[in-house]
Scaffold this active site. Sequence first.
Site, PDB file in Angstrom:
ATOM      1  N   VAL A   1     -10.361 -66.140  33.216  1.00  0.00           N
ATOM      2  CA  VAL A   1     -10.302 -64.768  33.122  1.00  0.00           C
ATOM      3  C   VAL A   1     -10.307 -64.692  31.395  1.00  0.00           C
ATOM      4  O   VAL A   1      -9.373 -65.299  30.776  1.00  0.00           O
ATOM      5  CB  VAL A   1      -8.886 -64.119  33.759  1.00  0.00           C
ATOM      6  N   CYS A   2     -11.134 -63.631  31.101  1.00  0.00           N
ATOM      7  CA  CYS A   2     -11.002 -63.122  29.716  1.00  0.00           C
ATOM      8  C   CYS A   2     -10.943 -64.631  28.809  1.00  0.00           C
ATOM      9  O   CYS A   2     -11.967 -65.409  28.932  1.00  0.00           O
ATOM     10  CB  CYS A   2      -9.702 -62.511  29.435  1.00  0.00           C
ATOM     11  N   ALA A   3     -10.158 -64.773  27.873  1.00  0.00           N
ATOM     12  CA  ALA A   3     -10.380 -65.571  26.899  1.00  0.00           C
ATOM     13  C   ALA A   3      -9.926 -67.054  27.323  1.00  0.00           C
ATOM     14  O   ALA A   3     -10.308 -68.138  26.592  1.00  0.00           O
ATOM     15  CB  ALA A   3      -9.401 -65.629  25.528  1.00  0.00           C
TER      16      ALA A   3
END
Length: 315
Positions: free
Chosen positions: A109-111
């Site tokens: 998720v995300c970074a």
Amino acid sequence: MTTVLFVLLPGVHLLDLAGPAQAFFTAGDVGHPYDLRYVSALPDAATVTSAQGLPLAVGPDWPALTPDDLVVVPGWRVGEDPRAWPHVGDATRERLRAHHAAGGTVASVCAGSDALGQAGLLDGRRCTTHHAVQDELAARHPRAHVVRDVLFTTDDRVVTSAGIASGIDLSLHLLAVRHGPAVAARVAREMVVYARRNGTEPQASVMLRHRSHLDDTVHRVQDHIDTHFTRTLPLPDLAARAGVAERTLTRLFTRAAGVTPLRYQQSLRVERAEHLIGHGATVEAAAHAVGFRDARMLRRLRTMALPTRPGPPGS
């Protein structure tokens, strides 16, 4: 019970973690329990402090995993200096690679996609991340194919999402793949979220494409179609189940979902048939498995451009 292992780094965003954790936890409430585990990506860490300042207790060791289990790396607060992004230790990188090599699925998720990149899992694969750090991810991992402006991507059991709330979309997609669209729809409704996908994503599931609405009557009919799409489902029976006239159901369904009930059912059949064919079934066998009398209708529908645009909520 399938294990979902969350691998946490310092500064983890709470929603990056809590969204997927809640989705898989809620799946247990509808009959598909998961064993949720939490470990640190750094050695010998008993707690990980979130970006929001909340200390999170983590287990000391990775549990034994099977190919059915899922490993998720939530994102962290990246800040303005890319050099401050955390370095994932050798042991964690090797465990991520080993789980994928053994046939397991890894997600971010995300970074968190950067952690998968550090493990070499983005090389030659499609991936995405939060729009604010897409350029940085592409620079860090030049062999990765960073896809912009989508909620998530899947490529050979490597699943990456755009960040924050999109981790919920990622989780709903994985639940739909594992347990069918009806289960994912029930989880979404329990969580009071749209079951949605980015319309530009070519691998969007039928259920998630056509659930971006809040019409409970249509949701109930979709629940029934999702569960029984291989059967003959006459429109009068669907209308009676919804407690409305046939013309009213068709109008409500088309307005909310963007397609008629029949076309929705056909799309579910074709999607399932494509999955079976991709796993070695013949077109004839796949056609019979999803409810067609023979393969002619399946072949025709596979060549058609079935509508994929959901109607705008409340239109």
